[in-house]
Design a protein around this motif. Structure first.
Motif, short mmCIF file in Angstrom:
data_model
loop_
_atom_site.label_atom_id
_atom_site.label_comp_id
_atom_site.label_asym_id
_atom_site.label_seq_id
_atom_site.Cartn_x
_atom_site.Cartn_y
_atom_site.Cartn_z
N LYS A 137 0.78 -1.35 -0.20
CA LYS A 137 -0.05 0.02 0.15
C LYS A 137 0.89 1.23 -0.01
CE LYS A 137 -4.27 -1.77 1.86
NZ LYS A 137 -5.33 -1.46 2.73
N THR A 155 -10.47 4.53 4.78
CA THR A 155 -9.64 3.86 3.96
C THR A 155 -10.22 2.65 3.20
OG1 THR A 155 -7.66 4.64 4.92
CG2 THR A 155 -7.37 2.81 3.47
N SER A 156 -11.08 1.90 4.21
CA SER A 156 -11.61 0.64 3.47
C SER A 156 -12.78 1.03 2.58
CB SER A 156 -11.85 -0.47 4.43
OG SER A 156 -13.13 0.12 5.28
N GLU A 173 -11.25 2.46 -0.88
CA GLU A 173 -10.69 1.51 -1.45
C GLU A 173 -11.91 0.53 -2.28
OE1 GLU A 173 -8.37 -0.73 1.18
OE2 GLU A 173 -6.72 0.23 0.64
N GLU A 213 -12.54 0.35 -6.28
CA GLU A 213 -12.65 -0.89 -6.91
C GLU A 213 -13.67 -1.16 -7.68
OE1 GLU A 213 -13.42 -5.39 -5.13
OE2 GLU A 213 -11.58 -4.22 -3.91
#
Length: 76
Positions: free
Chosen positions: A2, A29-30, A33, A37
């Motif tokens: 990362k 962040t998750s 992300e 995606e």
């Protein structure tokens, strides 16, 4: 591996992000992300549509695998 990046978002977007993160017990962040995606999936679809349009309009052509091998001097 990362890597860190810096982005600027509207205050309201950050507030929404924080609300979702808290509700789902996730980190900013998750969630970011996962969002990227999912957007990449959409971009893949957009690229595929463009390539199909390019084929239909004659901007590009299809080359068979046999022709590629022949030009490369590879026997099939």
């Amino acid at each position: 591996m990362k890597q860190a990046i810096n982005i600027r978002l509207e205050k309201e977007m950050i507030e929404s992000l924080d609300e979702y993160a808290q509700e789902l017990n996730k980190t900013r962040t998750s969630l970011i992300e996962k969002s990227i995606e999912l957007y990449f999936d959409k971009l893949d679809e957009m690229v595929a549509d463009k390539r199909i349009d390019d084929l239909k309009s004659g901007k590009t052509t299809v080359v068979s695998l046999e022709d590629v091998f022949a030009k490369a001097g590879i026997g099939v």
